[in-house]
Design an enzyme around this catalytic site. Structure first.
Site, PDB file in Angstrom:
ATOM      1  N   HIS B  36      -6.967  -2.824 -27.086  1.00 56.96           N
ATOM      2  CA  HIS B  36      -6.342  -1.506 -27.029  1.00 56.96           C
ATOM      3  C   HIS B  36      -5.365  -1.306 -28.187  1.00 56.96           C
ATOM      4  O   HIS B  36      -4.165  -1.576 -28.054  1.00 56.96           O
ATOM      5  CB  HIS B  36      -5.622  -1.344 -25.689  1.00 56.96           C
ATOM      6  CG  HIS B  36      -6.541  -1.412 -24.509  1.00 56.96           C
ATOM      7  ND1 HIS B  36      -7.070  -2.597 -24.040  1.00 56.96           N
ATOM      8  CD2 HIS B  36      -7.059  -0.439 -23.717  1.00 56.96           C
ATOM      9  CE1 HIS B  36      -7.862  -2.361 -23.001  1.00 56.96           C
ATOM     10  NE2 HIS B  36      -7.874  -1.062 -22.780  1.00 56.96           N
ATOM     11  N   ASP B 162       2.226   6.416 -19.712  1.00 61.19           N
ATOM     12  CA  ASP B 162       1.963   7.577 -18.860  1.00 61.19           C
ATOM     13  C   ASP B 162       1.184   7.181 -17.609  1.00 61.19           C
ATOM     14  O   ASP B 162       1.432   7.687 -16.517  1.00 61.19           O
ATOM     15  CB  ASP B 162       1.145   8.617 -19.637  1.00 61.19           C
ATOM     16  CG  ASP B 162       1.857   9.098 -20.894  1.00 61.19           C
ATOM     17  OD1 ASP B 162       3.006   9.566 -20.778  1.00 61.19           O
ATOM     18  OD2 ASP B 162       1.278   8.983 -21.985  1.00 61.19           O
ATOM     19  N   HIS B 266      -7.325   4.732 -27.999  1.00 62.11           N
ATOM     20  CA  HIS B 266      -6.739   4.021 -26.857  1.00 62.11           C
ATOM     21  C   HIS B 266      -7.308   2.630 -26.633  1.00 62.11           C
ATOM     22  O   HIS B 266      -6.572   1.652 -26.601  1.00 62.11           O
ATOM     23  CB  HIS B 266      -6.906   4.851 -25.571  1.00 62.11           C
ATOM     24  CG  HIS B 266      -6.608   4.078 -24.311  1.00 62.11           C
ATOM     25  ND1 HIS B 266      -5.329   3.839 -23.871  1.00 62.11           N
ATOM     26  CD2 HIS B 266      -7.433   3.455 -23.419  1.00 62.11           C
ATOM     27  CE1 HIS B 266      -5.376   3.117 -22.767  1.00 62.11           C
ATOM     28  NE2 HIS B 266      -6.624   2.874 -22.456  1.00 62.11           N
ATOM     29  N   SER B 384       8.343  -3.074  15.025  1.00 65.81           N
ATOM     30  CA  SER B 384       7.039  -3.391  15.621  1.00 65.81           C
ATOM     31  C   SER B 384       6.492  -4.725  15.147  1.00 65.81           C
ATOM     32  O   SER B 384       5.854  -5.448  15.906  1.00 65.81           O
ATOM     33  CB  SER B 384       6.029  -2.291  15.284  1.00 65.81           C
ATOM     34  OG  SER B 384       6.460  -1.047  15.787  1.00 65.81           O
ATOM     35  N   GLU B 411       3.931   0.941   1.184  1.00 61.14           N
ATOM     36  CA  GLU B 411       3.304  -0.364   1.339  1.00 61.14           C
ATOM     37  C   GLU B 411       2.970  -1.032   0.011  1.00 61.14           C
ATOM     38  O   GLU B 411       3.238  -2.221  -0.191  1.00 61.14           O
ATOM     39  CB  GLU B 411       2.032  -0.258   2.189  1.00 61.14           C
ATOM     40  CG  GLU B 411       2.274   0.082   3.658  1.00 61.14           C
ATOM     41  CD  GLU B 411       2.406   1.572   3.916  1.00 61.14           C
ATOM     42  OE1 GLU B 411       2.238   2.358   2.953  1.00 61.14           O
ATOM     43  OE2 GLU B 411       2.670   1.949   5.061  1.00 61.14           O
ATOM     44  N   PHE B 436      -2.941  -1.147   7.754  1.00 61.18           N
ATOM     45  CA  PHE B 436      -2.407  -0.591   6.517  1.00 61.18           C
ATOM     46  C   PHE B 436      -2.330  -1.612   5.395  1.00 61.18           C
ATOM     47  O   PHE B 436      -1.806  -1.320   4.320  1.00 61.18           O
ATOM     48  CB  PHE B 436      -1.051   0.063   6.786  1.00 61.18           C
ATOM     49  CG  PHE B 436      -1.136   1.130   7.846  1.00 61.18           C
ATOM     50  CD1 PHE B 436      -2.263   1.929   7.937  1.00 61.18           C
ATOM     51  CD2 PHE B 436      -0.140   1.319   8.772  1.00 61.18           C
ATOM     52  CE1 PHE B 436      -2.392   2.902   8.933  1.00 61.18           C
ATOM     53  CE2 PHE B 436      -0.252   2.283   9.773  1.00 61.18           C
ATOM     54  CZ  PHE B 436      -1.389   3.077   9.852  1.00 61.18           C
ATOM     55  N   HIS B 472      -5.622   3.219  13.282  1.00 57.46           N
ATOM     56  CA  HIS B 472      -4.648   2.126  13.347  1.00 57.46           C
ATOM     57  C   HIS B 472      -5.272   0.793  13.770  1.00 57.46           C
ATOM     58  O   HIS B 472      -4.554  -0.168  13.999  1.00 57.46           O
ATOM     59  CB  HIS B 472      -3.520   2.497  14.330  1.00 57.46           C
ATOM     60  CG  HIS B 472      -2.573   3.520  13.780  1.00 57.46           C
ATOM     61  ND1 HIS B 472      -2.982   4.729  13.285  1.00 57.46           N
ATOM     62  CD2 HIS B 472      -1.219   3.501  13.627  1.00 57.46           C
ATOM     63  CE1 HIS B 472      -1.938   5.421  12.867  1.00 57.46           C
ATOM     64  NE2 HIS B 472      -0.858   4.704  13.056  1.00 57.46           N
TER      65      HIS B 472
END
Lengths: 658, 658
Positions: B36, B162, B266, B384, B411, B436, B472
């Site tokens: 790059h 960016d 790039h 929890s 997370e 999750f 869940h």
């Protein structure tokens, strides 16, 4: 208008409806002994006001294509949503509400799209609903460009909480919504300052106004959710805005509970005493599931009357569509494919070599010519994943007919936005490198939960990426996708199979991941687009007593066939099976499966990816797979390091045959 | 000071060094035919200035615990980093640089922690490095609280682009950094307005200043990266700030190339003509890998002289630490466990029942008492997942000795921040619900790539979550984690195994996921903490000719033992194997593995999760697993729906035995 259950006559009618919704919601949670009362009590006025005074819906046709959408991003507020839908007059009974959170209920723990009339998206994982709504808003614009604003012209409303705004996906999606100028997206932010664990300011102290204006949004504040006038004014202002709008509505979590304003009231049922006391404060009868029918009728009537004319004039507009557009719109409404997939045109390069990502780009473009419902883009990797529709504009508010979405480097939002597009009846595609499918996974899971026809295009699919090294070389991603329920994963071996995969994916109308290679591979004589619909098929048949079966996918199919050549030169009788889709293969009848494989001890796997995908068909010592991270180097060197050479494969298989 | 290779005498010495770095970087990319160049040419001045004038480092000890950290979040700028490290005098030769992106090189495609001296983190997946740096900054504060600011007092610098700022994780992490007041975190933003696919404004038009100030950051702008004075002033200001700082430095991607300022420059090597022309413009000799030794010496000398005194006074401070602290700091430096894991105290409840999440909370607290290097938190689910250290403060700039981090509902940032904490020599834990874990996956993968001792605690680990329903209820998550290279996954069946898992995890100093149940289960007499170190062991031995082996994990171990009871009542001879960790089991010798399992055709699996985890040990029709999404309902009803009852399991196994 007086409701029979009120002892407090000076509150507005909307507030009285909201109070009935509160009562119902906490009854449902109490009855289920599970749920989230905090948002029910806190945000009831917001949703009541929205449904009563703003939402364009047809209660007789909850799937009306031109309805305003309402997405409950704070999906744990399901009881609030269901109670509201019941009170509004959707197809839900009190008996239904009594089954809240019980098995096989139509009002499950979190909202599930397709199950409950009036539920516009499956939500629960925070942030995802908000991002999905960005896709719904894009979809509205794009469909408007196809069918005119007489036929498609709706707002997308979202109810979100603090948790939604903390999730990274919310920033990704909102940043893009601001850039694209999605002015018909209106987010109602239930700002209660409390999360599951704590007061919000223990983990979050952003200036929400500054944040959203920095992203080119319009920000409005309503200091009290029970201030009906202020809320209505804000929503009206939002409708006129040239930008997406967030309305921060200050609420009190668990309002009227003894624990109001604290985390205690977020996610567990209230005590009986608390319920009694709340109902007392709200002027409700303390009998479970008792609502004011007057309030229900009044609410219902408001919604029906406000929308009557809109529904009629839409029907007129629909009837005056020309035949072509009417047919197309029916496809949108019924999620049907508006084209014959039999005629995909693909011209192979003269040297008979093409990377599957490059074939995909050509096929996608060919299909997009005929199928206007295809829209999508990539997370800033279109030039590498070859997933750009040529000769069309980039989508934004100035070019709502543009079919390429520059998602930016925002993978998870890309997936959720694609879900939103699919919820509008479009067929979206979303692409990036396979290694980064991890970033999209929460959104992919929701595509699968909602059974939406989203096409994920993942290129650069193995260590044969080479120089970019282990951060860019997927290993466990393929099995993660394959293990995801309801996702069809295709890893075609060459151009023929790419074409077959596209046919299957588009015709099946299911979530799918198309896994593509970076490098040129031979277009084989023995492969076949048609056979992809069986998931796996024999590419080279044994000519004698079977010595070994080699199963391969993707770029490694070429390698397997090269190893096959070496083995038959030595006189072995070998079968080569190409398996572009395990999921599709598993749906075939057992006889076919036996015919293709059928001999576990003779089966070898060639796939430059985790072995976990393959133990179903072959033993641990028959795997040419990779279970460590990759390496940075030339493609050839890296493949060689991990044993992916025809010589090594042939030699190892020969050892086993002997 | 005059460099022999310059024809342009009026530019600053720093710029001359930067130009040499530019030349080297593009030579490396040309030689690798991959890389790059855009960022090398664009951002060379930023990094040169930082190393020359600011970074506190000891070139003789690149792992010095009190060094300033530099994290190249834009990991594709690896050539820039390596060229800078070479010029600065790190342990890298020109010959090393010639192996850039080649197999087994110490300068691979993206920076890899542990491989290259001077590389402080593995980066590449955008946004992750920036979020990791937030963890490094927290770690600095926490270590400072332990050892005083004479021993620990460093800045954390980041170079990001960016793309980093578009990723959701960057917002999550920066929002938390602002909330926590991490004033020693300084982000240098290479603002070039171009991404891989496009001009940036095609997908991104945020007001960066407003965004960061909304998150409680300090924002500074430098209009030209070659303006040494402005850049220095900005960095000096940032050091004095009471908030984290982002310095937006305007650059031109691929500066001096014919394609400067465009996406073309790039991610692909430059043409030979372009390289020649660039070197001409920069006054460099057009011979590959030729650098000015004067420039190198000058750069090296700047760094050495500036840091000499700092290193000496640190040594003094280190030597004057008391024995306890010196010992502890050595543990930090060498990533060792500062305690004996033999004495974990856990008191079982009187009824002999405890949920594994609850046991985990108790054990974690017990260990944390003795081990000050444990710090962590949860994504707003501590109540929890039971992952809070009692009797300590929440970490923030006012309480840098606080050991609980309120990550908020963020997370992925939680995982990356944990990586940063581990990079400081701490042992972090990070927790949320298993469903999750998808959101964290990109960060988990980096823990594994860097081999960091991060402990992921995932509770609510199956459909037995019940009421919250399919969004869940994890299904594919377990196999996704198990298939991730270098991650040890533990799913203990009861309190004894939780204790064993903690011992193993903390002693092994590797990334690990601890998978915990929500519900109370029996603490079995037949389970054993010690046996966890073998990954799997026999909990119930057959008493006769073996009829069946039941392998179970987690909450389903209790179920398997109940089924066992039913089967032995009927006279069958059954073995029950608990397998808390497949990875650990796979590291045992083959004899042990054979002894425990050894009979595939007789092996049955009981785990309420994807079958993909288990085909290695059992056949498709011997699985009590789940490959569809779950359902919302009471735990009992949901388990029953999917066949997870002792009666069903016993009955099905009996059918097979017959």
């Amino acid at each position: 208008m007086v409701f029979d259950n009120k002892n407090n006559e000076d509150i507005s009618l909307i507030n009285k409806i909201a109070n009935n919704i509160r009562g119902l919601g906490i009854d449902m949670i109490d009855n289920a002994n599970s749920g989230h009362p905090g948002i029910v009590l806190g945000a009831a006025n917001i949703i009541t006001n929205l449904y009563a005074n703003h939402l364009k819906v047809d209660l007789n046709n909850s799937n009306w294509i031109n309805r305003d959408r309402f997405i409950m991003s704070a999906g744990h507020g399901s009881a609030l949503l269901y109670a509201t839908l019941f009170m509004a007059g959707y197809n839900l009974s009190l008996e239904d509400l009594k089954t809240f959170r019980k098995l096989d209920s139509i009002v499950p723990g979190h909202p599930e799209y397709g199950l409950t009339s009036g539920v516009d998206a499956t939500t629960g994982p925070l942030g995802e609903g908000l991002a999905t709504s960005v896709g719904v808003a894009i979809g509205e614009s794009y469909l408007r460009s196809l069918f005119s604003d007489k036929v498609i012209d709706y707002y997308t409303y979202v109810l979100c909480g603090d948790g939604d705004l903390m999730e990274g996906i919310s920033y990704e999606a909102c940043s893009l919504a601001g850039k694209l100028g999605l002015n018909k997206l209106i987010v109602l932010y239930d700002s209660n300052g409390v999360t599951l664990d704590n007061k919000l300011d223990k983990s979050f102290n952003e200036n929400i106004e500054a944040r959203f204006t920095s992203m080119n949004w319009n920000y409005l504040l309503v200091n009290d959710s029970e201030d009906e006038l202020a809320l209505n004014n804000a929503i009206n202002k939002a409708k006129e805005s040239s930008k997406p709008t967030i309305i921060e509505v200050k609420t009190t979590i668990g309002k009227y509970s003894v624990n109001e304003g604290t985390p205690k009231v977020h996610g567990a049922p209230l005590s009986k005493e608390d319920i009694t006391s709340i109902k007392e404060k709200l002027g409700l009868r303390d009998i479970p599931f008792t609502v004011s029918l007057d309030a229900k009728d009044y609410f219902n009537n408001l919604i029906v009357e406000r929308n009557k004319e809109k529904i009629t004039s839409w029907e007129e507009a629909y009837n005056s569509l020309n035949e072509e557009n009417k047919t197309l719109l029916e496809k949108v409404i019924n999620n049907k494919l508006p084209m014959d997939m039999g005629n995909v045109v693909y011209e192979a390069p003269e040297d008979g070599m093409d990377a599957t990502r490059s074939v995909s780009g050509k096929v996608l473009n060919n299909i997009a010519l005929e199928n206007k419902l295809i829209i999508g883009g990539s997370a800033d990797t279109a030039s590498s994943t070859k997933s750009k529709i040529n000769n069309t504009l980039d989508f934004d508010s100035e070019n709502i007919g543009g079919r390429n979405i520059n998602f930016g480097i925002r993978e998870n939002a890309m997936a959720a936005i694609s879900n939103g597009l699919a919820l509008c009846g479009l067929t979206p595609f979303a692409s990036t490198f396979l290694a980064f499918s991890d970033f999209l996974k929460p959104g992919i899971r929701l595509s699968c939960l909602m059974d939406l026809p989203v096409l994920y295009i993942f290129s650069h699919d193995s260590i044969s990426v080479g120089e970019d090294g282990p951060t860019h070389e997927p290993i466990e991603q393929l099995v993660s996708l394959r293990a995801t329920p309801n996702l069809d994963v295709y890893r075609p071996g060459d151009a023929n199979e790419v074409i077959g995969a596209y046919r299957n994916i588009l015709m099946n109308r299911k979530p799918a991941a198309l896994i593509l290679g970076r490098n040129k591979v031979r277009i084989e004589d023995s492969t076949n687009a048609k056979e992809v619909e069986k998931g796996a098929y024999i590419v080279k048949k044994e000519f004698d007593k079977l010595d070994a079966i080699i199963v391969a996918t993707g770029e490694e199919l070429e390698l397997a066939l090269d190893a096959y050549d070496l083995l038959i030169e030595k006189g072995y009788s070998i079968r080569v099976v190409s398996m572009p889709s395990i999921e599709v293969f598993e749906r075939q009848d057992k006889n076919y499966q036996e015919e293709i494989l059928g001999s576990r001890d003779k089966t070898f796997i060639v796939e430059a990816s985790s072995s976990y995908s393959w133990y179903k068909y072959a033993n641990q010592d028959h795997m040419f797979t990779i279970d460590t991270f990759g390496a940075s180097g030339s493609r050839k060197d890296v493949l060689n390091k991990f044993g992916f050479t025809k010589e090594n494969i042939a030699q190892e298989i020969e050892k086993f045959i002997k």
